[in-house]
Structures are given as C-alpha cells and as structure tokens.
Design an enzyme around this catalytic site. Sequence first.
Site, PDB file in Angstrom:
ATOM      1  N   GLY A  69       8.404  57.177 188.149  1.00 29.08           N
ATOM      2  CA  GLY A  69       8.065  55.712 186.870  1.00 29.08           C
ATOM      3  C   GLY A  69       6.471  55.140 188.068  1.00 29.08           C
ATOM      4  O   GLY A  69       5.864  54.787 187.480  1.00 29.08           O
ATOM      5  N   GLN A  90      52.076  65.142 177.809  1.00 29.74           N
ATOM      6  CA  GLN A  90      53.593  66.283 177.395  1.00 29.74           C
ATOM      7  C   GLN A  90      52.340  67.978 178.449  1.00 29.74           C
ATOM      8  O   GLN A  90      53.653  68.074 179.280  1.00 29.74           O
ATOM      9  CB  GLN A  90      54.425  66.365 176.804  1.00 29.74           C
ATOM     10  CG  GLN A  90      55.065  65.237 176.904  1.00 29.74           C
ATOM     11  CD  GLN A  90      56.247  65.214 175.169  1.00 29.74           C
ATOM     12  OE1 GLN A  90      56.906  65.765 174.937  1.00 29.74           O
ATOM     13  NE2 GLN A  90      55.939  63.964 174.574  1.00 29.74           N
ATOM     14  N   CYS A 148      10.596  55.862 191.684  1.00 32.65           N
ATOM     15  CA  CYS A 148      10.424  56.861 191.773  1.00 32.65           C
ATOM     16  C   CYS A 148       8.584  58.101 190.931  1.00 32.65           C
ATOM     17  O   CYS A 148       7.709  57.429 190.785  1.00 32.65           O
ATOM     18  CB  CYS A 148      11.342  57.956 191.240  1.00 32.65           C
ATOM     19  SG  CYS A 148      10.987  59.962 192.801  1.00 32.65           S
ATOM     20  N   LYS A 205      52.325  63.533 172.968  1.00 37.56           N
ATOM     21  CA  LYS A 205      52.675  65.010 173.427  1.00 37.56           C
ATOM     22  C   LYS A 205      51.133  66.623 174.185  1.00 37.56           C
ATOM     23  O   LYS A 205      51.816  67.043 174.847  1.00 37.56           O
ATOM     24  CB  LYS A 205      52.852  65.924 171.667  1.00 37.56           C
ATOM     25  CG  LYS A 205      53.007  67.108 172.269  1.00 37.56           C
ATOM     26  CD  LYS A 205      54.259  68.123 172.893  1.00 37.56           C
ATOM     27  CE  LYS A 205      54.944  67.807 171.298  1.00 37.56           C
ATOM     28  NZ  LYS A 205      56.081  67.829 171.379  1.00 37.56           N
ATOM     29  N   LYS A 213      59.085  57.677 177.247  1.00 34.03           N
ATOM     30  CA  LYS A 213      59.178  59.158 176.558  1.00 34.03           C
ATOM     31  C   LYS A 213      58.592  60.290 177.321  1.00 34.03           C
ATOM     32  O   LYS A 213      58.653  61.125 178.156  1.00 34.03           O
ATOM     33  CB  LYS A 213      58.291  59.851 174.790  1.00 34.03           C
ATOM     34  CG  LYS A 213      58.513  60.863 174.525  1.00 34.03           C
ATOM     35  CD  LYS A 213      57.694  60.359 173.048  1.00 34.03           C
ATOM     36  CE  LYS A 213      57.705  61.848 172.161  1.00 34.03           C
ATOM     37  NZ  LYS A 213      57.802  61.830 171.168  1.00 34.03           N
ATOM     38  N   ASP A 268      30.020  60.932 190.258  1.00 32.48           N
ATOM     39  CA  ASP A 268      31.198  60.367 190.921  1.00 32.48           C
ATOM     40  C   ASP A 268      30.843  59.700 192.070  1.00 32.48           C
ATOM     41  O   ASP A 268      31.956  59.056 192.459  1.00 32.48           O
ATOM     42  CB  ASP A 268      32.652  61.299 190.969  1.00 32.48           C
ATOM     43  CG  ASP A 268      32.886  61.409 189.467  1.00 32.48           C
ATOM     44  OD1 ASP A 268      32.852  60.817 188.212  1.00 32.48           O
ATOM     45  OD2 ASP A 268      33.430  62.443 189.564  1.00 32.48           O
ATOM     46  N   GLY A 310      36.604  60.117 188.098  1.00 31.00           N
ATOM     47  CA  GLY A 310      36.054  59.737 189.539  1.00 31.00           C
ATOM     48  C   GLY A 310      35.649  58.213 188.928  1.00 31.00           C
ATOM     49  O   GLY A 310      36.821  57.703 190.062  1.00 31.00           O
ATOM     50  N   GLU A 316      18.515  51.623 192.571  1.00 30.49           N
ATOM     51  CA  GLU A 316      19.920  52.074 191.799  1.00 30.49           C
ATOM     52  C   GLU A 316      20.605  52.779 192.775  1.00 30.49           C
ATOM     53  O   GLU A 316      21.697  52.633 192.051  1.00 30.49           O
ATOM     54  CB  GLU A 316      19.618  52.782 190.366  1.00 30.49           C
ATOM     55  CG  GLU A 316      19.777  54.135 190.695  1.00 30.49           C
ATOM     56  CD  GLU A 316      18.197  54.712 190.605  1.00 30.49           C
ATOM     57  OE1 GLU A 316      17.922  56.166 190.457  1.00 30.49           O
ATOM     58  OE2 GLU A 316      17.045  53.972 191.318  1.00 30.49           O
ATOM     59  N   GLY A 344      12.091  61.142 187.059  1.00 32.18           N
ATOM     60  CA  GLY A 344      12.660  62.498 186.973  1.00 32.18           C
ATOM     61  C   GLY A 344      11.648  63.265 187.042  1.00 32.18           C
ATOM     62  O   GLY A 344      10.834  63.239 188.096  1.00 32.18           O
ATOM     63  N   HIS A 378      14.257  54.909 194.980  1.00 29.32           N
ATOM     64  CA  HIS A 378      16.009  55.448 193.733  1.00 29.32           C
ATOM     65  C   HIS A 378      16.903  53.904 193.692  1.00 29.32           C
ATOM     66  O   HIS A 378      17.821  53.961 194.305  1.00 29.32           O
ATOM     67  CB  HIS A 378      16.691  55.764 193.738  1.00 29.32           C
ATOM     68  CG  HIS A 378      16.223  57.507 192.737  1.00 29.32           C
ATOM     69  ND1 HIS A 378      15.900  57.253 191.358  1.00 29.32           N
ATOM     70  CD2 HIS A 378      15.465  58.509 193.434  1.00 29.32           C
ATOM     71  CE1 HIS A 378      14.928  58.072 191.139  1.00 29.32           C
ATOM     72  NE2 HIS A 378      14.123  59.086 192.851  1.00 29.32           N
TER      73      HIS A 378
END
EC number: 6.3.4.2
Length: 546
Positions: free
Chosen positions: A394, A199, A392, A196, A230, A77, A25, A523, A365, A521
């Site tokens: 909270g 690959q 929220c 590896k 490589k 994301d 993301g 955030e 929550g 919210h």
Amino acid sequence: MENQYNGKTKFIVVTGGVISGLGKGVAAASIGALLSNRLKVIPVKCDGYLNTDPGTMNPTEHGEVYVLDDGGEVDMDFGHYERFLNVVARSEWSLTMGKVFKLILEKERRGDYLGHTVQFIPHVTNAIKEHFFEVANKENADVLLIEIGGTVGDLENQFFIEAARQLSHEVGNENCMYVHLTYVPIPSGVKEQKSKPTQMSVRELNERGIYPDIIIARCEEFLKPHIKEKIGLFCNLPASHVISGVDVKHVYECPLVYDKEGIPEILLKKLRIYAPPKLDTWSRLVDTMNRNDSNPRKILNVAIGGKYTRLEDSYASIVESLNHAAAHLDVHVEIRWIDTEKLEQHPEEVEADMQGIDAVIIPGGFGTRGIEGKVVLIQYVREHNIPFLGICYGMQLAVVEFARHVCGMKDAGTMETESSKHHVQDPVIAYLPGQDKIKEMGATMRLGGHDVMIRKDSLAEKVYGATEIRERFRHRYEVNPQYVEQLEKGGLVFSGKAKNEDIMQIMEIPGHPYFMACQFHPELKSSLLHPAPLFLGLLKAADERA
C-alpha cells in the site's frame, strides 16, 4: 530423548472436533489470558501440513501470514497468542509436520539413530515431545499451551495427537490436561441444542487415548444445564467441566466468558496452579466495544481495498487493529470491502465506492492483480482529503500514484510488474539490494522486526510520540533511492527510515488530514490494551473529519 521434562512446567493441550474453524486459537489464547497475569504462559502451535511454514501459502486458502519479530512466518493464531498473552512469540513455537519430517530426515542422514529403522513411533512422536520440552526449558515456562491444528480424525495431525497422549504418561497426569473444543448446533427445524456431534467427537478422541478434562462447546447460546449434564455423562467428566463457548461479538469476550464459566477453578484443581485473572481494563474495553455495536457514539466507515476480499481472514490483523483503536476512541467501525480487481476494470466506479467513506486502508499484498485499482483508490483519497493508511504494498503504490500524478512521471511503477512484455520506465519501487538474485520463495524476504528512525517534527513523530520505534516487516521491494529526492521535491515526506540503512519506511503528505503509509505491518503489534499508533491516528483523523 535429548530434551527431558524439567519437572516444573504444566502442559495444557487444546484439540478440536466436529468441524474446523471453531476457533481453537482463540480458545487456547483465552485460557492463556486467564493465567498470564501471574504465570509465564508460552504457546506452541502444531500444524499438520507439510509446508515448513505458511509463508508461501495463498491467504485465501490459509488466512493471513503472521510475521514474528524474529522473522518467522507463522499461522495467524499467533496473532491471538501475542494479543491475548502479551508475549513476543518466537519461530520455534510453531511446529509443522513439514518441520518435523525435515528434522527426522536430517537426523537420519547424520546417523543420529545409530542404524535403527526410523519409524513414526517412537521417532516422530519423540521428536515432537522433545520440541515441547525444549521450548518449555528454554523459556522457563510455567505453562506450555499446545494447540493442535485441524480436527480429531484428520490424517495429518495424528502424530501430534499421539505425542500429546504420550505427554501425560511422561510428565504425570497432574501436570498435563486436555481441552477439547467442539460444536453444539441448534438445527432450525427443532430449535434445540444437540449434543450428539460433541459426543461423537469426544469418542473419537477417546479412541486415540485422550480423555478431555474440559470440553468447550461452541454454540449460539449458553448451554442448557441438562445439555451440560448429558455431555458430561457421555464424555466421562463433571458437568461443571463442560464450558459454554457461546458465540460472541468480539473474540475478546472469550476470556471473560471462560472466567465466569469456571475454567480458572478447574485449572487450579487439576494442575494446582493458582493464578486469578486480572481483566478489569480488558473488561471495560470489551464493554465499550459491545455498547458501540448496539448504540454507537459515532460510526466510522472504513474501506479496505485489496484482492483477497473474499476471505476476510486474509486481513484478520487489520480488522483487529481497527477494533482495538475503535475501543480506545469510543467509536464503532463499519468495514466496507472494495475489490480492487473490479475497480481496475471499472475505475469510474471509485466515486460510488467512496460514498460515505471516512477512511481508507490499502493493505499489503503481492503480484500484479488489482494494483491499478489500488492506484485509482489512492489518487481519489489523496485528492479528496480522505484519511488514508497504506501498508507495505500500500505504501509502495502510494509512492507510484504520487510519482505519476504529482511529479509528472506518467510511466512510474514498481519492478514487481516488470516482465518480458512490460517494461517499467520509471521504477520508483525497486528490489531491495540482493533480492533480485533470489530464486526460492520461502523465508527469503526482508522479514521480522527492524528499528525505524522517525524524523523530528513530522506527523509520524506526533503519532508515535517517539523518534525511534520497532516494527515488523515482510517485503522484497523498497522505494527506489534514486527517486527519493525527486519525490520529496514534489512534496512527499519520507518521515521514517531504516536504522543505518537508506530504506524508506514511512511516508506522509503534509497538509492532508491524514495521509500516512508505512513499509512495515503495524497491525502485527496491535493489541486490545495497546492499539497500533498508525491505526489510532487514522481513526482519530476520520473522527475529526466526520
């Protein structure tokens, strides 16, 4: 097919291999950030799970649920997409296998397939491609950035990978490119970069008909030139197309690293799109963050109290919001996680938990676990003048705490804890109208963007610099309107309300250095360039107090 290629949009498909959790993301968003200065970049996330969305998933299993303005509950994301690309994402940009199968079955029942046997190929893969074209056409996208969740080899994402393979055939090789994110470990015994796993991962992708144009290799350090050579030799691409996805302190460094590693030039050569990045302000803020990591102007200790603390991805956007605000205030934030379930069992430990803490956040929550521990924490910060932000649940528990310990309602609580064994005497938090009748869990809450009217001359107005804002919500309960007058008589101020509805959205306590709580919210709208005002205000208050 119903939706056809418009002849304009370029497609960038991002896949991952070796191990999960490498950061596809962030990688996809970082590539988009390099282009979004001049081009309209639209992200689409393909997830293999059969849920229609992650709204009912436990955050400890899947990380936080990210809520869009249109009410969509999507993968975390999308937080990176919005923060890096400066877009307001839409629900239809999220495509889960659950959505695909639901669409296929609906079409079959309507008779859309005219009696044909419905098969994974072509019907499922066609439905996926049609969705890509529909989003590209509707948004008039210059670039459609498609991230395929999981790793190559996962059973559940195989139809997305097959659809992505067919995409190049359909739109032309010059209009589609593939980016594969892999891992180059440095085993402690040999202390040497090992190619590896990359690959083998690319070989597995090749077996599915996709040959990546760019390989981004996650590693602790920049790739050595001979390792790039490589990988290029074994994976059939120039060494210059092997990019160091070096570990960084902050995800916001990734576009800067990709720019230096030459991704814009590769995009120009392959897709013929000229969009030089403009990252001056971005780079300056990242420099501030890095400087404060090693030589901080000031360290602020912020406690986050919750029940999902064993998986920090549960609160990813809150952590990012603190980083955004810290960069603008030139401070460094140290986060202390407080398990409120433990605090509920041992409330006497709150004083020890709060030693050296400059600010406290109680995030959102659900459920009853740990809520009394949160109430203990809220009471302590209110009484000891520690800057506080409740989000929220909270905010709801801040109201419960105030009702109990200031307004004298000893049995105040939330209807979320109501059961046959427990009756809430004073339900200061109650169901939103109509929510008590809902039986289904998914997409049934009050979701998405809503306007908030802010009271003049309040701290909220000072913080936002406005009397009308728009924020994002995800809740089923509200402050009970029957108790608002009593709470405000006790000294609580509801400084933000829903537009044209009597729903309390912001609360504050006058005289406290910073006691703010919100039903939304904040955030979910914060970004590096535009930090969320409530987080900025919290850290400002903590800085002044410290």
